[in-house]
Design a protein around this motif. Structure first.
Motif, PDB file in Angstrom:
ATOM      1  N   ARG A 151       0.836  -1.210   0.000  1.00 42.42           N
ATOM      2  CA  ARG A 151       0.000   0.000   0.000  1.00 42.42           C
ATOM      3  C   ARG A 151       0.868   1.255   0.000  1.00 42.42           C
ATOM      4  NH1 ARG A 151      -3.915  -1.931   4.862  1.00 42.42           N
ATOM      5  NH2 ARG A 151      -5.120  -3.457   3.711  1.00 42.42           N
ATOM      6  N   PHE A 152       1.860   1.252   0.849  1.00 40.30           N
ATOM      7  CA  PHE A 152       2.761   2.400   1.008  1.00 40.30           C
ATOM      8  C   PHE A 152       3.455   2.714  -0.314  1.00 40.30           C
ATOM      9  CE2 PHE A 152       7.027   3.981   2.404  1.00 40.30           C
ATOM     10  CZ  PHE A 152       6.634   5.055   3.169  1.00 40.30           C
ATOM     11  N   THR A 153       3.961   1.674  -0.953  1.00 39.47           N
ATOM     12  CA  THR A 153       4.707   1.863  -2.203  1.00 39.47           C
ATOM     13  C   THR A 153       3.785   2.289  -3.338  1.00 39.47           C
ATOM     14  OG1 THR A 153       6.303   0.203  -1.484  1.00 39.47           O
ATOM     15  CG2 THR A 153       6.270   0.735  -3.824  1.00 39.47           C
ATOM     16  N   GLU A 154       2.630   1.660  -3.413  1.00 42.90           N
ATOM     17  CA  GLU A 154       1.708   1.996  -4.507  1.00 42.90           C
ATOM     18  C   GLU A 154       1.079   3.370  -4.322  1.00 42.90           C
ATOM     19  OE1 GLU A 154       0.610  -2.543  -5.884  1.00 42.90           O
ATOM     20  OE2 GLU A 154      -0.901  -1.398  -4.800  1.00 42.90           O
ATOM     21  N   GLN A 155       1.088   3.834  -3.090  1.00 43.41           N
ATOM     22  CA  GLN A 155       0.527   5.161  -2.841  1.00 43.41           C
ATOM     23  C   GLN A 155       1.558   6.269  -3.060  1.00 43.41           C
ATOM     24  OE1 GLN A 155      -2.787   5.615  -1.142  1.00 43.41           O
ATOM     25  NE2 GLN A 155      -2.537   7.718  -1.817  1.00 43.41           N
ATOM     26  N   PHE A 156       2.789   6.014  -2.653  1.00 39.91           N
ATOM     27  CA  PHE A 156       3.772   7.106  -2.619  1.00 39.91           C
ATOM     28  C   PHE A 156       5.026   6.873  -3.476  1.00 39.91           C
ATOM     29  CE2 PHE A 156       1.602   7.143   1.588  1.00 39.91           C
ATOM     30  CZ  PHE A 156       0.887   8.319   1.400  1.00 39.91           C
ATOM     31  N   GLY A 157       5.124   5.704  -4.071  1.00 43.33           N
ATOM     32  CA  GLY A 157       6.319   5.417  -4.860  1.00 43.33           C
ATOM     33  C   GLY A 157       6.129   5.743  -6.334  1.00 43.33           C
ATOM     34  N   GLU A 158       7.241   5.704  -7.063  1.00 44.19           N
ATOM     35  CA  GLU A 158       7.174   5.906  -8.506  1.00 44.19           C
ATOM     36  C   GLU A 158       6.927   4.575  -9.193  1.00 44.19           C
ATOM     37  OE1 GLU A 158      10.181   8.254 -10.636  1.00 44.19           O
ATOM     38  OE2 GLU A 158      10.876   8.862  -8.651  1.00 44.19           O
ATOM     39  N   CYS A 159       6.248   4.669 -10.313  1.00 45.14           N
ATOM     40  CA  CYS A 159       5.887   3.457 -11.032  1.00 45.14           C
ATOM     41  C   CYS A 159       6.302   3.557 -12.487  1.00 45.14           C
ATOM     42  CB  CYS A 159       4.373   3.263 -10.930  1.00 45.14           C
ATOM     43  SG  CYS A 159       3.777   1.855 -11.845  1.00 45.14           S
ATOM     44  N   LEU A 160       6.733   2.426 -13.015  1.00 42.76           N
ATOM     45  CA  LEU A 160       7.053   2.360 -14.440  1.00 42.76           C
ATOM     46  C   LEU A 160       6.286   1.180 -15.020  1.00 42.76           C
ATOM     47  CD1 LEU A 160      10.395   2.808 -16.140  1.00 42.76           C
ATOM     48  CD2 LEU A 160       9.215   0.645 -16.523  1.00 42.76           C
ATOM     49  N   ILE A 161       5.607   1.434 -16.114  1.00 43.37           N
ATOM     50  CA  ILE A 161       4.855   0.356 -16.761  1.00 43.37           C
ATOM     51  C   ILE A 161       5.703  -0.238 -17.880  1.00 43.37           C
ATOM     52  CG2 ILE A 161       2.737  -0.275 -17.964  1.00 43.37           C
ATOM     53  CD1 ILE A 161       2.025   0.800 -15.307  1.00 43.37           C
ATOM     54  N   PHE A 162       5.860  -1.537 -17.833  1.00 42.21           N
ATOM     55  CA  PHE A 162       6.597  -2.219 -18.903  1.00 42.21           C
ATOM     56  C   PHE A 162       5.824  -3.470 -19.293  1.00 42.21           C
ATOM     57  CE2 PHE A 162       9.753  -5.506 -20.085  1.00 42.21           C
ATOM     58  CZ  PHE A 162      10.181  -4.936 -21.278  1.00 42.21           C
ATOM     59  N   GLU A 163       5.566  -3.600 -20.558  1.00 46.92           N
ATOM     60  CA  GLU A 163       4.766  -4.711 -21.080  1.00 46.92           C
ATOM     61  C   GLU A 163       3.470  -4.849 -20.306  1.00 46.92           C
ATOM     62  OE1 GLU A 163       7.364  -8.105 -21.099  1.00 46.92           O
ATOM     63  OE2 GLU A 163       8.252  -7.541 -23.027  1.00 46.92           O
ATOM     64  N   GLY A 164       2.864  -3.698 -20.041  1.00 48.17           N
ATOM     65  CA  GLY A 164       1.562  -3.688 -19.375  1.00 48.17           C
ATOM     66  C   GLY A 164       1.589  -3.981 -17.893  1.00 48.17           C
ATOM     67  N   GLU A 165       2.797  -4.168 -17.329  1.00 45.79           N
ATOM     68  CA  GLU A 165       2.855  -4.461 -15.904  1.00 45.79           C
ATOM     69  C   GLU A 165       3.623  -3.385 -15.149  1.00 45.79           C
ATOM     70  OE1 GLU A 165       3.307  -8.267 -14.375  1.00 45.79           O
ATOM     71  OE2 GLU A 165       2.812  -9.296 -16.245  1.00 45.79           O
ATOM     72  N   PRO A 166       3.144  -3.085 -13.929  1.00 43.49           N
ATOM     73  CA  PRO A 166       3.781  -2.022 -13.152  1.00 43.49           C
ATOM     74  C   PRO A 166       5.033  -2.514 -12.412  1.00 43.49           C
ATOM     75  CG  PRO A 166       1.907  -2.880 -11.962  1.00 43.49           C
ATOM     76  CD  PRO A 166       1.964  -3.641 -13.253  1.00 43.49           C
ATOM     77  N   PHE A 167       6.048  -1.690 -12.385  1.00 42.62           N
ATOM     78  CA  PHE A 167       7.241  -1.931 -11.575  1.00 42.62           C
ATOM     79  C   PHE A 167       7.425  -0.710 -10.696  1.00 42.62           C
ATOM     80  CE2 PHE A 167       7.552  -4.577 -15.269  1.00 42.62           C
ATOM     81  CZ  PHE A 167       8.002  -5.787 -14.761  1.00 42.62           C
ATOM     82  N   TRP A 168       7.608  -0.970  -9.401  1.00 40.66           N
ATOM     83  CA  TRP A 168       7.591   0.121  -8.429  1.00 40.66           C
ATOM     84  C   TRP A 168       8.957   0.413  -7.824  1.00 40.66           C
ATOM     85  CZ3 TRP A 168       3.320   3.016  -7.689  1.00 40.66           C
ATOM     86  CH2 TRP A 168       2.103   2.487  -8.165  1.00 40.66           C
TER      87      TRP A 168
END
Length: 301
Positions: A151-168
Motif C-alpha cells: 500500500r505504502f509503495t503503490e501510494q507514494f512510490g514511482e511506477c514504471l509500466i513495462f509490457e503492461g505491468e507495473p514496476f515500483w
DNA sequence: ATCCAGGAACTGT
DNA sequence: ACAGTTCATGGA
C-alpha cells in the motif's frame, strides 16, 4: 567487484559459495512483494540510477548473474550502477568461507549450510527502505507487513509500466517527509509507526541521517546511532545493520522468527530464552547475521 | 474467538 | 536498571 560489461547486458561473477537459486527463493517468498517481481523464473527489479529509472531483467546460474536492460540500451555509467546495485543486493563482497568453517562445527548451523549452500543475505541497499520496512514489520505478522509495504509503495512510490505491468520504486524519504500521520493511518499504519516513519523520513530528507555516515562507524557506533532515533529499538537497529549496512555482527536476538527457527531446528518444547540463545550463539562470533539469515531460511518452503 | 505476530516507547518502581 | 503497560491490526 568482478563483472563484465557487454554493453547490451552485464554479467557478475561472485566468488564461490554462491547459489543463485537459493537467493531467488528468498526473493520469491511473498506474493505481495512490490519492490521486485519474479516472472517465469526471471527476476525484475526497478532501480533509480542518476535521475533516471533503470529496469533490470536478471537471470543467474551458480557461476554468474546476468542483467539485461529491457527498456533499451543505457549508458556505461548506468550499467556500472546496475552492477554495483546487484553486487550489493546479493552481498557478493562477502567471502562465506569463514562462515562455513565455523558452521561446519556447529550443531545448529551445520545442517543449514548444507541445505542452503550458497545462500547470501539478500539486502536492502536503500537505507530509508531498510529502516521503513523494519518498522512496518514490528510486532505484526509478515503477511500484513507486506500488505502495508505494498500500500505504502503503490501510494507514494514511482511506477514504471513495462509490457503492461507495473514496476515500483520504494518511496523517497523526501516525499514521505511531507506527509501527515493521517496519510499513513489511512493505509492501516498505527499512529506510532506513522510517526516513526515520517520522523525518520524528515531526518533523512534533511541529510541528518545517511548511510555513508553510519558506515563510517564501528558496529557499536552504528547500533547506538540507530537506536537513538525514535522508533528504532535494538531489533530494528540490528535488522538494518544486517540488511543495509552489512555488518556481519548484526544479531537481532529478540527476533520472533529466530526463536521459532531455533525451536524447530532443535525440536524444543518451547521457544528458547534470550540467555539460552546467547549460549547457542557463542561460536557465531563475527557471523551472527548469517546465522540468523540461515535460520530464517529454515522457516519456509 | 483467541492468541500472537521478524517491537518500541512510555510509565512506574 | 528493570518490569509492566499500551499501542493497534490482521492472520492462523
Amino acid at each position: 567487484m568482478n563483472w563484465a560489461d557487454h554493453s547490451a547486458y552485464i554479467e557478475l561473477y561472485p566468488k564461490e559459495e554462491f547459489n543463485y537459486e537459493e537467493c531467488l527463493l528468498f526473493l520469491g517468498r511473498s506474493d505481495l512483494e512490490v519492490t521486485h517481481q519474479i516472472r517465469d523464473g526471471i527476476l525484475y527489479k526497478l532501480i533509480k540510477g542518476d535521475e533516471e529509472c533503470l529496469l533490470l531483467k536478471i537471470t543467474g546460474t551458480s557461476q554468474s548473474i546476468k542483467a539485461e536492460f529491457p527498456l533499451g540500451s543505457c549508458s556505461a555509467k548506468a550499467r556500472q550502477e546496475a552492477a554495483k546495485y546487484i553486487w550489493e543486493w546479493f552481498d557478493l563482497d562477502r567471502d562465506l568461507e569463514g562462515f562455513y568453517n565455523i558452521a561446519r562445527k556447529d550443531k545448529i548451523l551445520q545442517p543449514l549450510i548444507q541445505n542452503y549452500y550458497g545462500l547470501r543475505i539478500m539486502g536492502i541497499p536503500n537505507l530509508f527502505e531498510a529502516i521503513t520496512w523494519a518498522i512496518m514489520g514490528q510486532q505484526i505478522n509478515l503477511t500484513f507487513a507486506y500488505t502495508l509495504k505494498k500500500r505504502f509503495t503503490e501510494q507514494f512510490g514511482e511506477c514504471l509500466i513495462f509490457e503492461g505491468e507495473p514496476f515500483w520504486l520504494f518511496p523517497e524519504a523526501e516525499k514521505i517527509a511531507a506527509l501527515r500521520v493521517e496519510d499513513l493511518r489511512m493505509l492501516q499504519f498505527t499512529s506510532r509507526k506513522a510517526e516513526y516513519i515520517i520522523g525518520i523520513a524528515k531526518a533523512m530528507a534533511a541529510g541528518e541521517l545517511t548511510k555513508e555516515h553510519l558506515l563510517q562507524g564501528s558496529f557499536e557506533q552504528m547500533h547506538s546511532k540507530l537506536t537513538a532515533i525514535r522508533g528504532i529499538g535494538s531489533w530494528t537497529a540490528d535488522y538494518v545493520i544486517m540488511k543495509c549496512l552489512r555488518h556481519p555482527n548484526a544479531f537481532p536476538i529478540a527476533d520472533v522468527g529466530l526463536h521459532n527457527a531455533l525451536k524447530l531446528q532443535l525440536a524444543l518444547p518451547s521457544k528458547p530464552s534470550l540467555e539460552e540463545i546467547r549460549e547457542m550463539a557463542m561460536g557465531w562470533e563475527g557471523w551472527q547475521a548469517y546465522a540468523v539469515f540461515y535460520l530464517w531460511r529454515s522457516l519456509y518452503v
